[in-house]
Scaffold this motif. Structure first.
Motif, PDB file in Angstrom:
ATOM      1  N   LEU A 171       0.762  -1.365   0.005  1.00  0.00           N
ATOM      2  CA  LEU A 171      -0.399   0.350   0.067  1.00  0.00           C
ATOM      3  C   LEU A 171       0.596   1.571   0.009  1.00  0.00           C
ATOM      4  N   ILE A 172       2.204   1.686   1.006  1.00  0.00           N
ATOM      5  CA  ILE A 172       2.807   2.217   0.982  1.00  0.00           C
ATOM      6  C   ILE A 172       3.240   2.568  -0.258  1.00  0.00           C
TER       7      ILE A 172
ATOM      8  N   LEU B  88       0.762   4.433  -2.732  1.00  0.00           N
ATOM      9  CA  LEU B  88       0.639   5.258  -2.192  1.00  0.00           C
ATOM     10  C   LEU B  88       1.413   6.905  -2.573  1.00  0.00           C
ATOM     11  N   ASN B  89       3.105   6.104  -2.536  1.00  0.00           N
ATOM     12  CA  ASN B  89       3.748   6.687  -3.562  1.00  0.00           C
ATOM     13  C   ASN B  89       3.735   7.079  -4.893  1.00  0.00           C
TER      14      ASN B  89
ATOM     15  N   ARG C 126       0.783   7.329  -6.596  1.00  0.00           N
ATOM     16  CA  ARG C 126      -0.182   8.405  -7.065  1.00  0.00           C
ATOM     17  C   ARG C 126      -0.080   9.448  -6.566  1.00  0.00           C
TER      18      ARG C 126
ATOM     19  N   LEU D 126       2.968  17.091 -13.289  1.00  0.00           N
ATOM     20  CA  LEU D 126       3.363  16.627 -11.872  1.00  0.00           C
ATOM     21  C   LEU D 126       3.335  15.024 -11.821  1.00  0.00           C
TER      22      LEU D 126
ATOM     23  N   ALA E 179       7.157  14.048 -11.644  1.00  0.00           N
ATOM     24  CA  ALA E 179       7.697  15.272  -9.819  1.00  0.00           C
ATOM     25  C   ALA E 179       7.767  14.316  -9.220  1.00  0.00           C
ATOM     26  N   LYS E 180       9.176  15.070  -8.200  1.00  0.00           N
ATOM     27  CA  LYS E 180       9.094  14.630  -7.191  1.00  0.00           C
ATOM     28  C   LYS E 180       7.716  14.627  -6.215  1.00  0.00           C
ATOM     29  N   LYS E 181       7.232  13.553  -5.381  1.00  0.00           N
ATOM     30  CA  LYS E 181       6.018  13.528  -4.192  1.00  0.00           C
ATOM     31  C   LYS E 181       6.998  14.377  -3.266  1.00  0.00           C
ATOM     32  N   VAL E 182       6.363  15.172  -2.780  1.00  0.00           N
ATOM     33  CA  VAL E 182       6.464  16.468  -2.138  1.00  0.00           C
ATOM     34  C   VAL E 182       5.656  15.898  -0.241  1.00  0.00           C
ATOM     35  N   ARG E 183       6.399  15.685   0.890  1.00  0.00           N
ATOM     36  CA  ARG E 183       5.284  15.301   2.116  1.00  0.00           C
ATOM     37  C   ARG E 183       6.472  15.902   2.991  1.00  0.00           C
ATOM     38  N   LYS E 184       5.900  16.283   3.832  1.00  0.00           N
ATOM     39  CA  LYS E 184       6.748  16.730   5.255  1.00  0.00           C
ATOM     40  C   LYS E 184       7.243  15.531   5.598  1.00  0.00           C
ATOM     41  N   PRO E 185       8.943  15.460   6.054  1.00  0.00           N
ATOM     42  CA  PRO E 185       9.326  14.356   6.558  1.00  0.00           C
ATOM     43  C   PRO E 185       8.541  14.201   7.951  1.00  0.00           C
ATOM     44  N   VAL E 186       8.414  12.670   7.931  1.00  0.00           N
ATOM     45  CA  VAL E 186       7.887  11.672   9.401  1.00  0.00           C
ATOM     46  C   VAL E 186       7.771  12.847  10.834  1.00  0.00           C
TER      47      VAL E 186
ATOM     48  N   LEU F  69       5.878  15.510  10.777  1.00  0.00           N
ATOM     49  CA  LEU F  69       4.313  15.550  10.926  1.00  0.00           C
ATOM     50  C   LEU F  69       4.204  15.588  12.060  1.00  0.00           C
TER      51      LEU F  69
END
Lengths: 210, 210
Positions: A3-4, A7-8, A10, A193, A196-203, A206
């Motif tokens: 799943l991870i 999710l990466n 999408r 996009l 493009a690299k997915k941008v998420r806050k580092p864990v 968060l």
């Protein structure tokens, strides 16, 4: 694929390839995941519209800021919350539990009182907001399911809700649109996009410590 | 097992078995799924607290109507939305995109203007509501991830938000609690819902035709 990893994979797809059609089976699986989604007290205070008719999609596009995914998608899932949690709607839910679990409606009086109480303490706008929030949980489930199916999806809350409701005459159904989710396949060449690299806050940003 | 089977397996667990401990790896995977969750413009306007300390959980329980899962869970995930989308928070997000994608902050001025505009058009209560809704998408993703991991979870919006915020001093972090999600394992003997049939609207009632 986990799943991870899915999710990466999408992202909120901006350009879809209209020539690639999502199989009906996959659309049904995504709808089924949404149907199984959690909601407060299990009430599911929303409905879905799954629009595949090209003419209708073309009419919807202008009220969604002309976003190209609306017409390039195979299907547009509209999440529409109940306008009002009427006693009839709550009763129908209680009847469904009674029939599914083979218990009497009387035995569910306490649970029904809990739902009635939750609704009664809210004014109409707050009650609608609470029901709309349940649709967001369903969107989260639907996006995960789409990713698992390898289907691209774009969560959209930016559209002219009132105009869409009027266009589709949703008030006659006691509904108000809340969220859109076109389902289709990314156009890798056209969508800036897509690569493009997915941008998420580092864990560690968060998750905050006490 | 398919995602649909996993979603059928999950339910809002009312009684958890405190003697069964969720491995840290699974908690991390669920947190990671939440981190990857969609949010409007990718802003992720919320933080998580993942509480595992038994003493803190015992203090939280009374502000969550003494629900037993709070202390029987291995971890309690608290979704807390930003109180205000400050310019600093928005700038930090723009800096993150710039650094992750190796582009200049100047090249993101248009996108930043879009976020600023979305926030500016809302009063403080509406802006908070919009940010809180993003946490509901994350909850939907987190519940799906927990199900995939075979971990039980209970989505909770019914608790005393203000009391929890005060207990954990969340205002000092610029946060307000929105949702709780204890993670643990169902106690099949004690939980009357563990064997109850899952009740969901039939698909032809959930999906309405135009």
């Amino acid at each position: 694929m986990s799943l991870i990893e899915k999710l990466n994979w999408r992202y909120a797809t901006k350009q879809m390839d209209a020539s690639k059609v999502v199989p009906q089976e996959k659309i049904d699986t995504i709808t089924e995941a949404i149907r199984l989604s959690a909601s407060s007290m299990g009430l599911q205070p929303y409905n879905l519209l799954v629009i595949q008719d090209k003419e209708t999609l073309a009419k919807i596009q202008p009220v969604a800021y002309n976003q190209p995914q609306i017409t390039a998608a195979t299907a547009l899932v509209i999440f529409a919350a109940w306008d009002v949690a009427t006693p009839e709607r709550i009763n129908k839910y209680i009847q469904l539990i009674a029939s599914e679990r083979g218990v009497s409606e009387e035995s569910l009086a306490g649970f029904k009182g809990m739902i009635d109480g939750a609704v009664a303490k809210l004014d109409e706008a707050s009650a609608f907001n609470w029901m709309a929030r349940q649709a967001y949980i369903a969107l989260g489930t639907g996006l995960a399911a789409a990713a698992v199916e390898g289907v691209d999806a774009t969560p959209m809350e930016g559209f002219n809700n009132a105009a869409l409701d009027e266009l589709l005459n949703l008030s006659a159904k006691g509904l108000k649109s809340v969220l859109l989710m076109p389902l289709g396949y990314r156009d890798e060449a056209k969508d800036y996009l897509a690569k493009a690299k997915k941008v998420r806050k580092p864990v560690d940003e968060l998750v905050v410590a006490l």
